[in-house]
Design a protein around this motif. Structure first.
Motif, PDB file in Angstrom:
ATOM      1  N   LEU A  79      -1.692  30.619 -17.455  1.00  0.00           N
ATOM      2  CA  LEU A  79      -1.489  30.451 -16.016  1.00  0.00           C
ATOM      3  C   LEU A  79      -2.728  29.860 -15.340  1.00  0.00           C
ATOM      4  O   LEU A  79      -2.629  28.957 -14.499  1.00  0.00           O
ATOM      5  CB  LEU A  79      -1.127  31.794 -15.388  1.00  0.00           C
ATOM      6  N   LEU A  80      -3.896  30.358 -15.718  1.00  0.00           N
ATOM      7  CA  LEU A  80      -5.115  29.833 -15.105  1.00  0.00           C
ATOM      8  C   LEU A  80      -5.380  28.397 -15.533  1.00  0.00           C
ATOM      9  O   LEU A  80      -5.818  27.572 -14.725  1.00  0.00           O
ATOM     10  CB  LEU A  80      -6.291  30.730 -15.482  1.00  0.00           C
ATOM     11  N   ILE A  81      -5.120  28.073 -16.796  1.00  0.00           N
ATOM     12  CA  ILE A  81      -5.303  26.692 -17.251  1.00  0.00           C
ATOM     13  C   ILE A  81      -4.365  25.766 -16.497  1.00  0.00           C
ATOM     14  O   ILE A  81      -4.753  24.664 -16.077  1.00  0.00           O
ATOM     15  CB  ILE A  81      -5.070  26.608 -18.772  1.00  0.00           C
ATOM     16  N   MET A  82      -3.129  26.186 -16.286  1.00  0.00           N
ATOM     17  CA  MET A  82      -2.177  25.353 -15.564  1.00  0.00           C
ATOM     18  C   MET A  82      -2.612  25.152 -14.126  1.00  0.00           C
ATOM     19  O   MET A  82      -2.469  24.055 -13.561  1.00  0.00           O
ATOM     20  CB  MET A  82      -0.789  26.007 -15.618  1.00  0.00           C
ATOM     21  N   ARG A  83      -3.168  26.162 -13.503  1.00  0.00           N
ATOM     22  CA  ARG A  83      -3.649  26.000 -12.128  1.00  0.00           C
ATOM     23  C   ARG A  83      -4.860  25.061 -12.083  1.00  0.00           C
ATOM     24  O   ARG A  83      -5.014  24.276 -11.142  1.00  0.00           O
ATOM     25  CB  ARG A  83      -4.020  27.368 -11.545  1.00  0.00           C
ATOM     26  N   ILE A  84      -5.715  25.147 -13.091  1.00  0.00           N
ATOM     27  CA  ILE A  84      -6.868  24.237 -13.134  1.00  0.00           C
ATOM     28  C   ILE A  84      -6.406  22.795 -13.293  1.00  0.00           C
ATOM     29  O   ILE A  84      -6.886  21.887 -12.604  1.00  0.00           O
ATOM     30  CB  ILE A  84      -7.817  24.647 -14.279  1.00  0.00           C
ATOM     31  N   VAL A  85      -5.470  22.578 -14.215  1.00  0.00           N
ATOM     32  CA  VAL A  85      -4.953  21.218 -14.432  1.00  0.00           C
ATOM     33  C   VAL A  85      -4.298  20.683 -13.163  1.00  0.00           C
ATOM     34  O   VAL A  85      -4.510  19.530 -12.774  1.00  0.00           O
ATOM     35  CB  VAL A  85      -3.955  21.216 -15.609  1.00  0.00           C
ATOM     36  N   THR A  86      -3.515  21.519 -12.500  1.00  0.00           N
ATOM     37  CA  THR A  86      -2.859  21.093 -11.262  1.00  0.00           C
ATOM     38  C   THR A  86      -3.880  20.722 -10.196  1.00  0.00           C
ATOM     39  O   THR A  86      -3.745  19.693  -9.515  1.00  0.00           O
ATOM     40  CB  THR A  86      -1.936  22.205 -10.748  1.00  0.00           C
ATOM     41  N   ALA A  87      -4.914  21.558 -10.054  1.00  0.00           N
ATOM     42  CA  ALA A  87      -5.944  21.271  -9.043  1.00  0.00           C
ATOM     43  C   ALA A  87      -6.675  19.972  -9.350  1.00  0.00           C
ATOM     44  O   ALA A  87      -6.914  19.153  -8.450  1.00  0.00           O
ATOM     45  CB  ALA A  87      -6.931  22.435  -8.966  1.00  0.00           C
ATOM     46  N   VAL A  88      -7.005  19.751 -10.619  1.00  0.00           N
ATOM     47  CA  VAL A  88      -7.726  18.528 -10.985  1.00  0.00           C
ATOM     48  C   VAL A  88      -6.859  17.298 -10.745  1.00  0.00           C
ATOM     49  O   VAL A  88      -7.311  16.284 -10.183  1.00  0.00           O
ATOM     50  CB  VAL A  88      -8.176  18.604 -12.454  1.00  0.00           C
ATOM     51  N   VAL A  89      -5.583  17.367 -11.153  1.00  0.00           N
ATOM     52  CA  VAL A  89      -4.690  16.216 -10.967  1.00  0.00           C
ATOM     53  C   VAL A  89      -4.495  15.918  -9.484  1.00  0.00           C
ATOM     54  O   VAL A  89      -4.513  14.746  -9.068  1.00  0.00           O
ATOM     55  CB  VAL A  89      -3.341  16.486 -11.659  1.00  0.00           C
ATOM     56  N   VAL A  90      -4.328  16.938  -8.682  1.00  0.00           N
ATOM     57  CA  VAL A  90      -4.129  16.724  -7.244  1.00  0.00           C
ATOM     58  C   VAL A  90      -5.371  16.107  -6.622  1.00  0.00           C
ATOM     59  O   VAL A  90      -5.287  15.169  -5.800  1.00  0.00           O
ATOM     60  CB  VAL A  90      -3.762  18.050  -6.551  1.00  0.00           C
ATOM     61  N   ILE A  91      -6.552  16.599  -6.992  1.00  0.00           N
ATOM     62  CA  ILE A  91      -7.787  16.047  -6.423  1.00  0.00           C
ATOM     63  C   ILE A  91      -7.955  14.583  -6.807  1.00  0.00           C
ATOM     64  O   ILE A  91      -8.299  13.727  -5.974  1.00  0.00           O
ATOM     65  CB  ILE A  91      -8.998  16.884  -6.888  1.00  0.00           C
ATOM     66  N   VAL A  92      -7.718  14.278  -8.078  1.00  0.00           N
ATOM     67  CA  VAL A  92      -7.846  12.887  -8.523  1.00  0.00           C
ATOM     68  C   VAL A  92      -6.819  12.002  -7.827  1.00  0.00           C
ATOM     69  O   VAL A  92      -7.120  10.864  -7.414  1.00  0.00           O
ATOM     70  CB  VAL A  92      -7.698  12.809 -10.055  1.00  0.00           C
ATOM     71  N   ALA A  93      -5.592  12.491  -7.682  1.00  0.00           N
ATOM     72  CA  ALA A  93      -4.554  11.699  -7.021  1.00  0.00           C
ATOM     73  C   ALA A  93      -4.903  11.435  -5.560  1.00  0.00           C
ATOM     74  O   ALA A  93      -4.733  10.312  -5.054  1.00  0.00           O
ATOM     75  CB  ALA A  93      -3.213  12.412  -7.125  1.00  0.00           C
ATOM     76  N   VAL A  94      -5.393  12.462  -4.865  1.00  0.00           N
ATOM     77  CA  VAL A  94      -5.778  12.267  -3.466  1.00  0.00           C
ATOM     78  C   VAL A  94      -6.930  11.272  -3.354  1.00  0.00           C
ATOM     79  O   VAL A  94      -6.951  10.399  -2.463  1.00  0.00           O
ATOM     80  CB  VAL A  94      -6.151  13.615  -2.831  1.00  0.00           C
ATOM     81  N   ALA A  95      -7.899  11.375  -4.268  1.00  0.00           N
ATOM     82  CA  ALA A  95      -9.011  10.421  -4.237  1.00  0.00           C
ATOM     83  C   ALA A  95      -8.524   8.999  -4.495  1.00  0.00           C
ATOM     84  O   ALA A  95      -8.970   8.044  -3.829  1.00  0.00           O
ATOM     85  CB  ALA A  95     -10.054  10.824  -5.277  1.00  0.00           C
ATOM     86  N   ALA A  96      -7.595   8.834  -5.447  1.00  0.00           N
ATOM     87  CA  ALA A  96      -7.062   7.497  -5.727  1.00  0.00           C
ATOM     88  C   ALA A  96      -6.271   6.958  -4.545  1.00  0.00           C
ATOM     89  O   ALA A  96      -6.330   5.755  -4.239  1.00  0.00           O
ATOM     90  CB  ALA A  96      -6.177   7.557  -6.975  1.00  0.00           C
ATOM     91  N   MET A  97      -5.541   7.827  -3.868  1.00  0.00           N
ATOM     92  CA  MET A  97      -4.786   7.390  -2.700  1.00  0.00           C
ATOM     93  C   MET A  97      -5.721   6.960  -1.572  1.00  0.00           C
ATOM     94  O   MET A  97      -5.455   5.983  -0.863  1.00  0.00           O
ATOM     95  CB  MET A  97      -3.845   8.504  -2.236  1.00  0.00           C
TER      96      MET A  97
ATOM     97  N   GLN B  94       0.827  -1.206   0.000  1.00  0.00           N
ATOM     98  CA  GLN B  94       0.000   0.000   0.000  1.00  0.00           C
ATOM     99  C   GLN B  94       0.859   1.252   0.000  1.00  0.00           C
ATOM    100  O   GLN B  94       0.533   2.231  -0.679  1.00  0.00           O
ATOM    101  CB  GLN B  94      -0.922  -0.015   1.214  1.00  0.00           C
ATOM    102  N   LEU B  95       1.967   1.238   0.751  1.00  0.00           N
ATOM    103  CA  LEU B  95       2.864   2.388   0.764  1.00  0.00           C
ATOM    104  C   LEU B  95       3.460   2.646  -0.618  1.00  0.00           C
ATOM    105  O   LEU B  95       3.521   3.796  -1.077  1.00  0.00           O
ATOM    106  CB  LEU B  95       3.982   2.160   1.791  1.00  0.00           C
ATOM    107  N   LEU B  96       3.888   1.591  -1.289  1.00  0.00           N
ATOM    108  CA  LEU B  96       4.428   1.750  -2.639  1.00  0.00           C
ATOM    109  C   LEU B  96       3.353   2.237  -3.614  1.00  0.00           C
ATOM    110  O   LEU B  96       3.646   3.017  -4.529  1.00  0.00           O
ATOM    111  CB  LEU B  96       5.023   0.426  -3.124  1.00  0.00           C
ATOM    112  N   SER B  97       2.128   1.801  -3.410  1.00  0.00           N
ATOM    113  CA  SER B  97       1.032   2.287  -4.261  1.00  0.00           C
ATOM    114  C   SER B  97       0.801   3.784  -4.059  1.00  0.00           C
ATOM    115  O   SER B  97       0.585   4.527  -5.022  1.00  0.00           O
ATOM    116  CB  SER B  97      -0.246   1.507  -3.954  1.00  0.00           C
ATOM    117  N   LEU B  98       0.853   4.214  -2.805  1.00  0.00           N
ATOM    118  CA  LEU B  98       0.691   5.648  -2.531  1.00  0.00           C
ATOM    119  C   LEU B  98       1.812   6.465  -3.164  1.00  0.00           C
ATOM    120  O   LEU B  98       1.573   7.529  -3.762  1.00  0.00           O
ATOM    121  CB  LEU B  98       0.651   5.888  -1.021  1.00  0.00           C
ATOM    122  N   VAL B  99       3.051   5.958  -3.036  1.00  0.00           N
ATOM    123  CA  VAL B  99       4.182   6.659  -3.652  1.00  0.00           C
ATOM    124  C   VAL B  99       4.026   6.688  -5.169  1.00  0.00           C
ATOM    125  O   VAL B  99       4.304   7.708  -5.828  1.00  0.00           O
ATOM    126  CB  VAL B  99       5.504   5.980  -3.247  1.00  0.00           C
TER     127      VAL B  99
END
Length: 377
Positions: free
Chosen positions: A129-147, A82-87
């Motif tokens: 800049l705004l598109i990059m912030r949107i992409v970053t926010a979406v990727v982070v949210i999806v990653a946290v949900a997957a974790m 599980q730790l390796l999956s999170l990483v």
């Protein structure tokens, strides 16, 4: 011996293979960058080397850690897996953000190098800049949900959360009404071209330049180096001045309060002389007229032009300073004067009942060091 060499082979082989693949990817990107100088994408992608190696190492270890046959790993296999999956999930999100950033920055760099209109460049920069912030926010949210879904207990909780998603959505929408309003206002500013990074604006009586644009706030840098942070919804709900809309060229005015005898023709000649010596004046136009008059003064307005907001400020200050100095040195009578009159006499006359005019004598004040003679009649 085999029991000791097996873990070293698995771990060492994973690390060696990771370094080898990372080095090969870096060499490939460097050669592509050397061949295509006009495309900065390959050079920007080289910044993704570290997250790529972390993804490779986590993937290799996730698939081979059980082959070590270590007692410690065998006892805690589930936790280590599980730790390796999170990483792996976190590193994958990191790598995806780096790749998206490289693609967006490369596209902006190519557009900026091929476009001569600074207004369009600033608009695209704000949108990027705004598109990059949107992409970053979406990727982070999806990653946290997957974790979170890697935990067995969270999967059961997720089922119940989906059942009450409608109620939670309504409550969250009401609670975060202001935040959501700013978020949608950020989209409106990004793609509605209302304000861009580098625009000169006047908000709440403060003159400044848009320095940063996010999905929730804008940072305005004032002329005295202060930073004003304002919510994005302000710019979509209230009027504000954008001096950079429709072109950077500006027209400014200088008002002077002068005496009625001011030499207007000579002032026009002096104004043209001042403007020709001022480097900030763009030469597009100028004028000097009397716009108002009062009982004591006249209002003289000088109109000047410049290529942008900074230069128009310089031209206005220069014209105001040199015109007033020239009038004070050569035509001081043209400056405003305060008219005064002689005070009325304190001695008044009045007529007695018999028709004679009587003028009262002023009362004599006795000095402090003089004692009146009380014996005189």
């Amino acid at each position: 011996m085999n029991e000791a060499l097996r873990p070293l082979t698995v771990l060492g082989g994973s690390v060696a293979l990771t370094l080898l693949l990372g080095w090969a990817a870096d060499v490939l990107l460097r050669r592509l960058d050397e061949r295509h100088h006009d495309t900065p994408l390959w050079g920007l992608l080289r910044r993704s080397g570290v997250p790529l190696q972390v993804v490779l190492l986590a993937s290799l270890l996730r698939g081979s850690y059980r082959a070590t046959h270590w007692t410690f790993i065998h006892r805690h296999a589930d936790a280590i897996g599980q730790l390796l999956s999170l990483v792996l999930i976190a590193a994958g999100a990191w790598l995806l953000i780096r790749i998206a950033s490289a693609v967006v920055e490369s596209s902006y760099a190519r557009y900026a190098s091929s476009t001569r209109d600074p207004m369009r460049v600033r608009r695209v920069r704000t949108q990027v800049l705004l598109i990059m912030r949107i992409v970053t926010a979406v990727v982070v949210i999806v990653a946290v949900a997957a974790m979170l879904l890697t935990f067995p207990d969270m999967r059961a909780v997720g089922t119940s959360m989906l059942a009450s998603a409608g109620i939670v959505g309504i409550v969250a929408g009401v609670a975060a009404q202001s935040t959501l309003g700013n978020l949608f206002a950020g989209f409106q500013i990004a793609f509605g071209d209302m304000v861009r990074i580098g625009d000169t604006v006047v908000v709440d009586g403060e003159w400044g330049v848009i320095e940063e644009v996010t999905l929730t706030y804008l940072a305005v840098r004032t002329w005295d180096e202060r930073r004003i942070t304002m919510p994005v919804s302000y710019f979509t709900s209230k009027p504000f001045e954008n001096w950079s809309r429709g072109g950077a060229q500006m027209t400014g005015t200088v008002y002077l309060q002068l005496d009625h005898t001011a030499p207007i023709p000579l002032m026009r000649e002096k104004l043209l002389e001042i403007l020709e010596a001022c480097k900030a004046w763009d030469g597009r136009g100028w004028s000097l007229v009397v716009t108002d008059t009062t009982a004591t003064t006249i209002e003289v307005r000088a109109v000047v032009t410049a290529k942008d907001a900074d230069d128009i400020w310089t031209v206005r200050c220069t014209v105001r300073e040199q015109l007033v100095g020239w009038l004070a040195d050569h035509h001081p009578y043209a400056l405003p004067r305060v008219a005064t009159a002689q005070a009325a006499s304190l001695r008044t006359q009045f007529t007695k009942a018999d028709g004679t005019v009587h003028t009262p004598r002023p009362r004599r004040t006795v000095p402090d060091d003089e004692t009146p003679d009380m014996g005189r009649g």
